[in-house]
Write a protein that holds these residues in place. Sequence first.
Motif, PDB file in Angstrom:
ATOM      1  N   THR A  88      10.094 -32.280 -70.564  1.00 26.27           N
ATOM      2  CA  THR A  88      10.965 -33.371 -69.740  1.00 26.27           C
ATOM      3  C   THR A  88      11.578 -34.359 -70.801  1.00 26.27           C
ATOM      4  N   GLU A  89      10.683 -34.801 -71.570  1.00 28.05           N
ATOM      5  CA  GLU A  89      11.216 -35.884 -72.601  1.00 28.05           C
ATOM      6  C   GLU A  89      11.946 -35.124 -73.882  1.00 28.05           C
ATOM      7  N   ALA A  90      11.108 -34.070 -74.222  1.00 33.16           N
ATOM      8  CA  ALA A  90      11.593 -33.420 -75.387  1.00 33.16           C
ATOM      9  C   ALA A  90      12.933 -32.963 -75.382  1.00 33.16           C
ATOM     10  N   ILE A  91      13.424 -32.598 -74.100  1.00 32.44           N
ATOM     11  CA  ILE A  91      14.931 -32.081 -74.212  1.00 32.44           C
ATOM     12  C   ILE A  91      15.984 -33.226 -74.433  1.00 32.44           C
ATOM     13  N   ARG A  92      15.413 -34.503 -74.089  1.00 26.13           N
ATOM     14  CA  ARG A  92      16.378 -35.728 -74.203  1.00 26.13           C
ATOM     15  C   ARG A  92      16.746 -36.161 -75.499  1.00 26.13           C
ATOM     16  N   THR A  93      16.168 -35.744 -76.476  1.00 27.51           N
ATOM     17  CA  THR A  93      16.412 -36.146 -77.771  1.00 27.51           C
ATOM     18  C   THR A  93      17.659 -36.110 -78.362  1.00 27.51           C
ATOM     19  N   GLU A  94      18.255 -36.738 -79.258  1.00 31.42           N
ATOM     20  CA  GLU A  94      19.530 -36.539 -79.545  1.00 31.42           C
ATOM     21  C   GLU A  94      19.756 -35.197 -80.207  1.00 31.42           C
ATOM     22  N   ALA A  95      18.860 -34.645 -81.020  1.00 26.26           N
ATOM     23  CA  ALA A  95      18.674 -33.433 -81.685  1.00 26.26           C
ATOM     24  C   ALA A  95      18.864 -32.141 -80.646  1.00 26.26           C
ATOM     25  N   CYS A  96      18.236 -32.291 -79.430  1.00 18.40           N
ATOM     26  CA  CYS A  96      18.409 -31.379 -78.514  1.00 18.40           C
ATOM     27  C   CYS A  96      19.831 -31.522 -77.819  1.00 18.40           C
ATOM     28  N   GLY A  97      20.355 -32.712 -77.578  1.00 13.58           N
ATOM     29  CA  GLY A  97      21.673 -33.008 -76.963  1.00 13.58           C
ATOM     30  C   GLY A  97      22.875 -32.258 -78.341  1.00 13.58           C
ATOM     31  N   ASN A  98      22.547 -32.626 -79.245  1.00 11.55           N
ATOM     32  CA  ASN A  98      23.554 -31.948 -80.270  1.00 11.55           C
ATOM     33  C   ASN A  98      23.366 -30.419 -80.245  1.00 11.55           C
ATOM     34  N   GLY A  99      22.414 -29.892 -80.198  1.00 11.00           N
ATOM     35  CA  GLY A  99      21.985 -28.596 -80.351  1.00 11.00           C
ATOM     36  C   GLY A  99      22.573 -27.887 -79.073  1.00 11.00           C
ATOM     37  N   ALA A 100      22.440 -28.611 -77.888  1.00 12.74           N
ATOM     38  CA  ALA A 100      22.849 -28.070 -76.564  1.00 12.74           C
ATOM     39  C   ALA A 100      24.463 -28.016 -76.592  1.00 12.74           C
ATOM     40  N   SER A 101      25.136 -28.958 -77.349  1.00 10.51           N
ATOM     41  CA  SER A 101      26.524 -28.921 -77.324  1.00 10.51           C
ATOM     42  C   SER A 101      27.033 -27.833 -78.261  1.00 10.51           C
ATOM     43  N   LYS A 102      26.111 -27.487 -79.292  1.00  7.37           N
ATOM     44  CA  LYS A 102      26.365 -26.280 -80.339  1.00  7.37           C
ATOM     45  C   LYS A 102      26.426 -25.196 -79.261  1.00  7.37           C
ATOM     46  N   ILE A 103      25.388 -24.797 -78.755  1.00  7.49           N
ATOM     47  CA  ILE A 103      25.223 -23.392 -77.988  1.00  7.49           C
ATOM     48  C   ILE A 103      26.387 -23.204 -76.838  1.00  7.49           C
ATOM     49  N   ALA A 104      26.500 -24.618 -76.375  1.00 10.03           N
ATOM     50  CA  ALA A 104      27.302 -24.662 -74.942  1.00 10.03           C
ATOM     51  C   ALA A 104      28.832 -23.992 -75.586  1.00 10.03           C
ATOM     52  N   ALA A 105      28.901 -23.996 -76.820  1.00  7.10           N
ATOM     53  CA  ALA A 105      30.314 -23.550 -77.073  1.00  7.10           C
ATOM     54  C   ALA A 105      30.342 -22.052 -77.177  1.00  7.10           C
TER      55      ALA A 105
END
Length: 226
Positions: A88-105
């Motif tokens: 729950t908390e681990a996915i809220r880091t900036e690293a995960c947010g940036n990673g999410a944005s990359k795979i979302a492309a």
Amino acid sequence: MTHPTPASSPVIAIDGPSASGKGTVAQLVARELGFHYLDSGALYRLLALAALKRGMALDDENGVSELAEKVAIRFENGEILLDGETVTEAIRTEACGNGASKIAALPAVRAALLDLQRSFRQAPGLVADGRDMGSVVFPDAVVKVFLTASAEIRAERRVKQLMEKGMGDSISPLQILQDIRSRDERDSARSVAPLQQCADASLLDTSALSIDAAVAAVLERYRAAC
Ligand code: DC
């Protein structure tokens, strides 16, 4: 989630950029109406975390989209589980947010998450937040809101949120603002399901609005549409 879905369960789609407050607003609207809630960004974040844990490159389109079929994702009592582990908390880091944005492309990754997102459409209704809820995932949503705020206000909110979560020690407000801008750019510039206000969505700028006022505005639009 309990019952199989009549395809006609109403959907309220709330799209918008990172840290616009759409998650908070969407959850409160869902609670008010007794609807289910889909945080679609969490799915991209979960998949990014799963890929990072396996040491996969975030531009490995085949690998990451295949991973989407393999990982076990569960939302239980307010907690998010990935392969049985609470993240729950681990996915809220900036690293995960940036990673999410990359795979979302990556188009194949978006396609792989489509059915999972649609499975959240359950009676009596769904409030879904993300970037393409109104344009791609639920094009027949009864209300489509594009919820935004200026990049500076969103950066301030993100900093506050990270501090409240005890993640404030290592953050730089300027870096957060830069991250928000580059994520907006990447999310808006990608060829599939880019972040944009779709033609039939109504704009809700929350830069100067309280959360309660934003929730009331969405509820008013929903009631007007029913
Ligand atoms: O809303 P969020 O910040 O948790 O989303 C994380 C990333 O996932 C965001 O940078 C863009 C991507 N995303 C997307 O492309 N489509 C969605 N429906 C939701 C999120």
